[in-house]
Design a protein around this motif. Structure first.
Motif, PDB file in Angstrom:
ATOM      1  N   CYS A 147       2.407   8.269  -5.887  1.00 38.43           N
ATOM      2  CA  CYS A 147       2.724   6.962  -5.322  1.00 38.43           C
ATOM      3  C   CYS A 147       3.977   6.904  -4.497  1.00 38.43           C
ATOM      4  O   CYS A 147       4.439   5.819  -4.187  1.00 38.43           O
ATOM      5  CB  CYS A 147       2.805   5.935  -6.447  1.00 38.43           C
ATOM      6  N   SER A 165      -7.658   2.573  -1.716  1.00 31.95           N
ATOM      7  CA  SER A 165      -8.509   3.317  -2.632  1.00 31.95           C
ATOM      8  C   SER A 165      -8.961   4.607  -1.971  1.00 31.95           C
ATOM      9  O   SER A 165      -8.834   4.782  -0.754  1.00 31.95           O
ATOM     10  CB  SER A 165      -9.722   2.489  -3.069  1.00 31.95           C
ATOM     11  N   ALA A 202      -3.092  -0.209   2.847  1.00 30.32           N
ATOM     12  CA  ALA A 202      -3.457  -1.258   1.905  1.00 30.32           C
ATOM     13  C   ALA A 202      -4.795  -1.878   2.296  1.00 30.32           C
ATOM     14  O   ALA A 202      -5.062  -2.140   3.469  1.00 30.32           O
ATOM     15  CB  ALA A 202      -2.376  -2.328   1.873  1.00 30.32           C
ATOM     16  N   SER A 226      -8.371   3.406  -7.223  1.00 24.69           N
ATOM     17  CA  SER A 226      -7.253   2.612  -6.710  1.00 24.69           C
ATOM     18  C   SER A 226      -5.962   3.421  -6.770  1.00 24.69           C
ATOM     19  O   SER A 226      -5.705   4.139  -7.749  1.00 24.69           O
ATOM     20  CB  SER A 226      -7.100   1.337  -7.541  1.00 24.69           C
ATOM     21  N   LEU A 227      -5.148   3.309  -5.714  1.00 23.48           N
ATOM     22  CA  LEU A 227      -3.854   3.990  -5.674  1.00 23.48           C
ATOM     23  C   LEU A 227      -2.929   3.243  -4.720  1.00 23.48           C
ATOM     24  O   LEU A 227      -3.393   2.535  -3.819  1.00 23.48           O
ATOM     25  CB  LEU A 227      -4.007   5.450  -5.261  1.00 23.48           C
ATOM     26  N   PRO A 228      -1.618   3.365  -4.916  1.00 21.61           N
ATOM     27  CA  PRO A 228      -0.664   2.671  -4.043  1.00 21.61           C
ATOM     28  C   PRO A 228      -0.804   3.120  -2.597  1.00 21.61           C
ATOM     29  O   PRO A 228      -1.065   4.293  -2.326  1.00 21.61           O
ATOM     30  CB  PRO A 228       0.699   3.066  -4.615  1.00 21.61           C
ATOM     31  N   SER A 282       0.878  -3.287  -2.898  1.00 18.18           N
ATOM     32  CA  SER A 282      -0.018  -2.870  -1.823  1.00 18.18           C
ATOM     33  C   SER A 282      -0.830  -1.671  -2.290  1.00 18.18           C
ATOM     34  O   SER A 282      -0.268  -0.621  -2.586  1.00 18.18           O
ATOM     35  CB  SER A 282       0.780  -2.497  -0.572  1.00 18.18           C
ATOM     36  N   THR A 283      -2.145  -1.838  -2.372  1.00 12.46           N
ATOM     37  CA  THR A 283      -2.982  -0.750  -2.841  1.00 12.46           C
ATOM     38  C   THR A 283      -4.147  -0.514  -1.896  1.00 12.46           C
ATOM     39  O   THR A 283      -4.610  -1.401  -1.181  1.00 12.46           O
ATOM     40  CB  THR A 283      -3.542  -1.037  -4.252  1.00 12.46           C
ATOM     41  N   SER A 331       5.068   4.076  -1.414  1.00 14.56           N
ATOM     42  CA  SER A 331       4.173   2.936  -1.425  1.00 14.56           C
ATOM     43  C   SER A 331       4.960   1.648  -1.573  1.00 14.56           C
ATOM     44  O   SER A 331       6.107   1.627  -1.985  1.00 14.56           O
ATOM     45  CB  SER A 331       3.171   3.058  -2.570  1.00 14.56           C
TER      46      SER A 331
END
Length: 383
Positions: free
Chosen positions: A24, A34, A142, A93-95, A31-32, A27
């Motif tokens: 992360c 995928s 994002a 999901s990831l930042p 705000s994410t 980031s």
């Protein structure tokens, strides 16, 4: 499978395993994006190469690893050719931010099925501890989904110590990860220049030249029964040369290279047809490597040939990649069925440290003038 084609496949190609983990750094809070991850493989000559894939992770800089998925399944890499893939993560999901390293954590059920049907264990140093690590470069925005394909060249990634059924088969992954949204493909036919018959089972590669003019194999494919091929997952806004040196049904053909094929977002699907001339007699190159590779090493003999890709466009291209084998402390290699020509050979040694990081060193290119029916001996001292 034909041992000559086996050697060519074992060589050329190229292990592309990337895009598996998530970290992360950089980031913005809240705000994410995928990421979905798929695994593909280059063609090869073993019957099966099975990996026990437990976890896929990614990170940025020195931040912690982020888990993208827990596949927890054994995957046969050699089933993932000709457009087939295996999903490893779906919309994880990831930042939002930039990511520069991935890793694949493996279990213990990793095997190779040899051409005679026997199954041997595939040793994966650090695979179940620090994982198989590889550099990547992905920007996740994002609200978007990054669709990552990991191009794994299984056969360029397996190095044999103490050749034979009782031998030790080591996994030394060669991996590349790409965002499928920004890729294209090159398709076409490979035929006999005299009879115009399709050449099935020919190894075809997409290559680029680096800033020093050194060829780099980006993608490998095998022609189908009608001589057709498709080199997919090629990043756009770049140019590629299509190269082949067919060895089909016991007949060797002269190598052929296309001119540079520019892939753009507007025109990502060029077509290239290559007609190759058969040769009546071939030669070979054999030799030894000293000191022999250790358990932390994997060697490859890269065979290059200067080919005319168009007017005033002559370059050295990779026509074979052969993996040496080691037995009782002696490491040897053989490159068979070479059409008469002058080739440049390079020994590349990849070494994996205990933390999973990898370095590659290469010798200077050594020329070998191959004549029909005349074997050449060329020994290498590892860099």
């Amino acid at each position: 499978m034909n041992p000559i084609r086996r050697s060519a496949l074992l060589a050329l190609a190229a292990f592309a395993l990337s895009g598996l983990a998530a970290g992360c750094g950089g980031s913005t809070s809240g705000s994410t994006g995928s990421m979905s991850v798929h695994l593909v493989d280059a063609p090869g000559d073993y019957l099966h190469v099975s990996l026990d894939v437990q976890t896929i992770e990614i990170q940025s800089g020195t931040s912690g690893w982020i888990v993208l998925g827990h596949p927890n399944k054994v995957i046969d890499l050699l089933a993932l050719v000709n457009g087939l893939s295996e999903e490893l993560a779906n919309g994880a999901s990831l930042p939002a931010g930039h990511y520069d390293q991935m890793r694949l954590v493996l279990g213990t059920d990793n095997t190779v099925t040899l051409s005679d049907g026997s199954v041997v264990a595939l040793k994966v140093p650090s695979g179940s501890q620090s994982g198989l690590k590889f550099p990547v470069s992905f920007d996740v925005a994002a609200g978007t989904t990054k669709d990552v394909f990991i191009d794994f060249d299984a056969h360029k990634s397996i190095f044999v110590h103490e050749a034979g059924r009782s031998g030790k088969y080591l996994l030394r992954p060669v991996v590349r990860a790409v965002d499928r949204v920004v890729t294209g493909s090159i398709s076409g036919l490979v035929t006999d220049a005299t009879t115009h018959a399709p050449l099935a089972g020919a190894v075809v590669t997409a290559q680029q030249l680096d800033t020093t003019g050194t060829p780099v194999v980006v993608r490998t494919a095998l022609t189908q029964a009608d001589g057709s091929f498709q080199l997919d997952l090629l990043p756009v806004n770049a140019s590629y040369y299509v190269v082949t040196q067919p060895v089909v049904g016991g007949t060797s053909y002269e190598a052929k290279a296309s001119g540079p094929q520019a892939l753009t977002a507007a025109a990502p699907l060029p077509t290239v047809n290559l007609a190759c001339a058969a040769v009546s007699a071939t030669g070979s190159i054999t030799g030894a490597v000293t000191p022999a590779a250790g358990d932390a090493d994997a060697d490859a003999i890269v065979v290059r040939q200067r080919l005319d890709a168009g007017t005033l466009d002559v370059h050295p291209f990779v026509v074979r990649v052969t993996l040496p084998t080691e037995a009782s402390g002696v490491e040897t290699y053989t490159v068979d069925a070479l059409p008469p020509a002058t080739y440049g050979l390079v020994l590349e040694r990849r070494t994996v440290a205990s933390d999973g990081t990898e370095t590659t060193a290469a010798t200077a290119s050594v020329d070998a003038a191959v004549l029909a029916g005349a074997p050449i001996t060329l020994n290498f001292t590892a860099p």
